[in-house]
Structures are given as structure tokens and as C-alpha cells.
Design an enzyme around this catalytic site. Structure first.
Site, short mmCIF file in Angstrom:
data_model
loop_
_atom_site.label_atom_id
_atom_site.label_comp_id
_atom_site.label_asym_id
_atom_site.label_seq_id
_atom_site.Cartn_x
_atom_site.Cartn_y
_atom_site.Cartn_z
N LYS A 1 -22.50 59.74 -13.30
CA LYS A 1 -22.03 58.94 -12.17
C LYS A 1 -21.80 57.53 -12.70
O LYS A 1 -22.73 56.85 -13.12
CB LYS A 1 -23.06 58.92 -11.05
CG LYS A 1 -22.66 58.01 -9.88
CD LYS A 1 -23.78 57.85 -8.88
CE LYS A 1 -23.45 56.76 -7.88
NZ LYS A 1 -24.58 56.46 -6.96
N GLY B 1 -27.92 51.07 0.10
CA GLY B 1 -29.21 50.81 0.71
C GLY B 1 -29.17 50.06 2.02
O GLY B 1 -30.21 49.73 2.59
N ALA C 1 -23.60 56.05 -0.72
CA ALA C 1 -24.10 54.72 -0.39
C ALA C 1 -23.93 54.36 1.08
O ALA C 1 -22.90 54.62 1.69
CB ALA C 1 -23.44 53.64 -1.24
N GLY C 2 -24.97 53.74 1.63
CA GLY C 2 -24.92 53.21 2.99
C GLY C 2 -25.32 54.16 4.09
O GLY C 2 -25.44 53.76 5.25
N ASN D 1 -29.95 58.25 -0.95
CA ASN D 1 -31.26 58.01 -1.54
C ASN D 1 -32.17 57.28 -0.56
O ASN D 1 -33.13 57.84 -0.04
CB ASN D 1 -31.11 57.22 -2.84
CG ASN D 1 -32.39 57.12 -3.66
OD1 ASN D 1 -32.35 56.96 -4.87
ND2 ASN D 1 -33.56 57.22 -3.05
N THR D 2 -31.84 56.01 -0.28
CA THR D 2 -32.71 55.17 0.54
C THR D 2 -32.96 55.74 1.92
O THR D 2 -34.05 55.58 2.48
CB THR D 2 -32.12 53.75 0.66
OG1 THR D 2 -31.84 53.25 -0.65
CG2 THR D 2 -33.09 52.81 1.35
#
EC number: 2.8.1.10
Length: 257
Positions: free
Chosen positions: A98, A159, A185-186, A207-208
């Protein structure tokens, strides 16, 4: 559902999971298992891949169940990203990478020029390349034309949990793509993941949203179900939006009172 194909690989799950910032290695392991993810991503710079005496999450996972997707987080230039990618490949973990080249420390938005350069260099070296990019429609197409095996546009800053800020741009990227589009993301909650899939995305990387949840294991399962539901909804074909109501029951043969 159809399999997700990235380069020569096929996956049943369309949820890709990051492995950073979990409360503990035990919680991380449980969340990974609950998510049903088959692709796990991690920052090469944060892993002790050449120091077996140092603990890392790879030790507690059955790696026969997962495909690892190292990322070049921390890179500010194409050259840095390539060096990190080579390090990951030398470890023997995976030939997928990535590409993540950050252009702004405050927003963590990707540098489009350096990302394009890094992708080109890594493709020439035989990597399976998945670049993290913004929701720039033209850039996404240029990365595909370069030969990238998937495109990973962000829903919003890494995040931030803001969800999909620009669904129109994402839909344009998805419509024009001939390679998988993985929204990255986001993502903040299951509704965001489901929406990404309903727009036609081939997968979601997060992830987050899981690691930062009050109950990461439960959230991992919620994300699994959201991605599955969103994909099924997309494949089923939603009804068009209309200005006025439309009766759901047939009106033929109804008696007049």
C-alpha cells in the site's frame, strides 16, 4: 457475493483491516478474528520484522489465514516509499504494497505527485501496488492507467471518523475504474462502511474506527456485517429515488368504499 480480486489474489472478505493503535495485542487479535478480514495492513516502520526478539502482532496470528499488506506510512517522498516497500518485500511477508506518501502532516492527505512517482517505480520493480490517494477523480484514473492493481481513495482524512465527505467524487472514481476501488481512511462507523459499498466500492479499509471504538471486537463484527450488507445492497440494485410517494400495494381490483 463475487470474490474480491487484487492482482493474482482472490478474497472472500471485502473488509481490509489495519492493525495499529489497539488497546492490547489480545484485543487486536480478537478484533481481527471478529472482522472476518483476510487482508491485514501495517506500517513497516512500526514493525520489528527483522528483530525476532521484539514482540509484534504477527507472532499471534495464523498467517496462513491472512494476506499481509504492508504500507509505506511515514514516507514523505517517492524514494522513501520505495525504500520502505523494498524492506517489506525483503522480509518475505508479501509482494503487495500500500503506497502511502503523506504531503501534509496536519491533514495527513497524500501527496499526489510523489504518490504517482512511487507507484510507477514500484510497478517497474514488480510489486502489486495499491496507492492511497485523495478522492481526485483524474488522479485515480492516472494511477490506474499506470498499472496499479487497485485504487484506494480516502473517504475523509485518516483517523478523522468524518465518513464519506464527497460521495459524488467517489462514485465517479468507481464508475470509471477497471480495477478494484477500496475506500480507505476516514470511516467512522458501520453506516459509513455500508455507504461506501452501496456506492459500488469493491472494498473498505479501516483501522481507527475499530481500534478506537469503546469495544473494538464488537465494532469489528459490526463493520464486517456493514460491508457485507452494503455489497449485497449494491448487487441487488436499490430502487430509484422519486419526488412523490408510490403505493407499495397494488391498486387494481380494490373496491370503492
Amino acid at each position: 457475493m463475487m470474490m474480491l480480486k487484487i492482482g493474482p489474489y482472490e478474497f472472500s472478505s471485502r473488509l481490509l483491516l489495519g492493525t495499529g493503535k489497539y488497546p492490547s495485542l489480545d484485543v487486536q487479535k480478537e478484533a481481527v478474528e471478529a472482522s472476518g478480514a483476510e487482508i491485514l495492513t501495517f506500517a513497516v516502520r512500526r514493525m520489528n520484522i527483522f528483530s525476532p526478539e521484539q514482540p509484534n502482532f504477527l507472532e499471534q496470528l495464523d498467517l496462513s489465514k491472512y494476506k499481509l499488506l504492508p504500507n509505506t506510512a511515514g514516507a514523505k517522498t517517492a524514494e522513501e516509499a520505495v525504500r520502505i516497500a523494498r524492506l517489506a518485500k525483503a522480509s518475505g511477508l508479501c509482494d503487495m504494497i500500500k503506497v502511502e506518501v503523506i504531503g501534509c502532516d496536519k491533514t495527513l492527505l497524500p501527496d499526489p505527485i510523489e504518490t504517482l512517482k512511487a507507484a510507477e517505480m514500484l510497478l517497474e520493480e514488480g510489486f502489486i501496488v495499491l496507492p492511497y490517494t485523495s478522492d481526485d477523480v483524474v488522479l485515480a484514473k492516472r494511477l490506474e492507467e499506470l498499472g496499479c492493481h487497485a485504487i484506494m481513495p480516502g473517504a475523509s482524512p485518516i483517523g478523522s471518523g468524518q465518513g464519506i465527505i464527497n460521495p459524488l467524487n467517489l462514485s465517479f472514481i468507481i464508475e470509471q475504474a477497471n480495477v478494484p476501488v477500496i475506500v480507505d481512511a476516514g470511516i467512522g462507523g458501520p453506516a459509513d462502511a455500508a455507504l461506501a459499498m452501496e456506492l459500488g466500492a469493491d472494498g473498505v479499509l479501516l483501522n481507527t474506527a475499530v481500534s478506537g471504538a469503546a469495544d473494538p471486537v464488537k465494532m469489528a463484527k459490526a463493520m464486517k456485517l456493514a460491508v457485507e450488507a452494503g455489497r449485497l445492497g449494491y448487487e441487488a440494485g436499490r430502487i430509484p429515488k422519486k419526488r412523490y410517494a408510490s403505493a407499495s400495494s397494488p391498486t387494481e381490483g380494490m373496491s370503492v368504499v
